[in-house]
Write an enzyme that holds these catalytic residues in place. Structure first.
Site, PDB file in Angstrom:
ATOM      1  N   ARG A  61       0.889  -1.162   0.000  1.00 55.35           N
ATOM      2  CA  ARG A  61       0.000   0.000   0.000  1.00 55.35           C
ATOM      3  C   ARG A  61       0.926   1.211   0.000  1.00 55.35           C
ATOM      4  NH1 ARG A  61      -5.689   0.739   3.118  1.00 55.35           N
ATOM      5  NH2 ARG A  61      -6.362  -0.492   1.348  1.00 55.35           N
ATOM      6  N   HIS A  82      -6.677   1.273  -7.248  1.00 56.98           N
ATOM      7  CA  HIS A  82      -7.020   0.365  -6.146  1.00 56.98           C
ATOM      8  C   HIS A  82      -7.708  -0.885  -6.727  1.00 56.98           C
ATOM      9  CE1 HIS A  82      -7.657  -1.005  -2.226  1.00 56.98           C
ATOM     10  NE2 HIS A  82      -8.571  -0.178  -1.785  1.00 56.98           N
ATOM     11  N   GLN A 110      -9.791  -3.516  -4.583  1.00 51.89           N
ATOM     12  CA  GLN A 110     -11.124  -3.059  -4.195  1.00 51.89           C
ATOM     13  C   GLN A 110     -12.117  -3.282  -5.328  1.00 51.89           C
ATOM     14  OE1 GLN A 110     -12.320  -1.674  -1.220  1.00 51.89           O
ATOM     15  NE2 GLN A 110     -14.219  -2.133  -2.293  1.00 51.89           N
ATOM     16  N   ASP A 159     -17.136   7.409  -2.954  1.00 48.55           N
ATOM     17  CA  ASP A 159     -16.013   7.185  -2.040  1.00 48.55           C
ATOM     18  C   ASP A 159     -15.830   8.454  -1.206  1.00 48.55           C
ATOM     19  OD1 ASP A 159     -13.732   6.196  -0.809  1.00 48.55           O
ATOM     20  OD2 ASP A 159     -12.492   6.152  -2.615  1.00 48.55           O
ATOM     21  N   CYS A 190     -16.434   1.765  -0.934  1.00 51.57           N
ATOM     22  CA  CYS A 190     -15.349   0.884  -0.484  1.00 51.57           C
ATOM     23  C   CYS A 190     -15.109   0.961   1.023  1.00 51.57           C
ATOM     24  CB  CYS A 190     -14.078   1.184  -1.256  1.00 51.57           C
ATOM     25  SG  CYS A 190     -13.504   2.870  -1.011  1.00 51.57           S
ATOM     26  N   ARG A 229     -13.749  -8.345  -0.196  1.00 55.11           N
ATOM     27  CA  ARG A 229     -12.313  -8.026  -0.251  1.00 55.11           C
ATOM     28  C   ARG A 229     -11.506  -9.246   0.204  1.00 55.11           C
ATOM     29  NH1 ARG A 229     -10.257  -2.885   0.149  1.00 55.11           N
ATOM     30  NH2 ARG A 229      -8.246  -3.898  -0.049  1.00 55.11           N
TER      31      ARG A 229
END
Ligand code: NVA
Length: 240
Positions: free
Chosen positions: A41, A68, A71, A159, A198, A226
């Site tokens: 990450r 991402h 996700q 988001d 998410c 996930r």
């Protein structure tokens, strides 16, 4: 990894020698001697690509400022479970044209389906990613109008207005206020449409309680997926 019977090491930059000047490439070479796969990450996408270029084990993008993918694979899985394969759907993204939005563009470029993006001009997805998608023949429309973006949608997605790497919180709040996903007559955002996010959500900012807690909301299945999709990504990367 643990559910698949493996083990994990969680390393922050403080746990490694990066803080003392070791290069990302050297870190990648060393870690590759210890582990079978790396998930990173990173605030800077170039840190991920630098690591991946030097590593001799698979490197998984666990989120960068640019994208991402883990996700969005979970999101696509969730939509397929609840609605239909992506290629048969119209999906709307409203709000910040951020890393998750970019991965949605990649997903539609690879898997088909229609993507409608409603963002303020200042926070629109990057032209490079949109051009890439266009070259794949993707059906993507970008508009300033949230209403236009959600019309006829099977799923409305949003988001947080301020992502981990963002520093300009105040101006983002002003720009994104008109893009809040809020209540429609059936408690969802668009009649008949699902809602995804998410998480973590900032209730009362990008989405209201009525929408995120409505029967149209898939956020908890999305969160659970996930876990499942990442097992499948690991199995794919490890050739299992
Ligand atoms: N856009 C968000 C996604 C969090 C899962 C961020 O980068 O912070």
């Amino acid at each position: 990894m643990r559910q698949l019977g493996g083990d994990t090491l969680v390393l922050s930059s403080n746990d490694m020698q990066l803080g003392r000047g070791e290069t990302i490439a050297d870190t990648a070479r060393v870690l590759s001697r210890y582990v079978d796969a790396i998930m990173i990450r990173a605030a800077k996408h170039s840190n991920l690509t630098e690591l991946a270029a030097a590593a001799t084990v698979p490197v998984i993008n666990g989120l960068t400022n640019l994208s991402h993918p883990c996700q969005v694979l979970a999101d696509v899985m969730t939509l397929e479970e609840h609605v239909a394969p992506l290629k048969d759907l119209t999906v709307s993204w409203v709000g910040d044209g951020n890393n998750v939005a970019a991965s949605w563009i990649h997903a539609v470029g690879r898997m088909g389906g229609k993507l409608r993006i409603g963002t303020p001009e200042q926070l629109a997805p990057s032209p490079e990613i949109l051009d890439w998608a266009k070259a794949q023949g993707a059906d993507i429309h970008v508009t300033r109008s949230a209403e236009e973006a959600v019309a006829g949608s099977h799923c409305v997605i949003t988001d947080a207005w301020v992502s981990m790497h963002d520093t300009d919180a105040a101006s983002r709040h002003n720009l994104l206020k008109p893009y809040q996903v809020n209540k429609h007559a059936d408690g969802g955002a668009v009649p008949g449409a699902k809602f995804m996010h998410c998480l973590p959500a900032h209730r009362g900012e990008e989405v209201t309680d009525e929408v995120i807690d409505s029967p149209a909301s898939l956020v908890l299945d999305e969160a659970e997926n996930r876990l499942h999709i990442q097992k499948s990504i690991l199995l794919h990367c490890l050739g299992a």
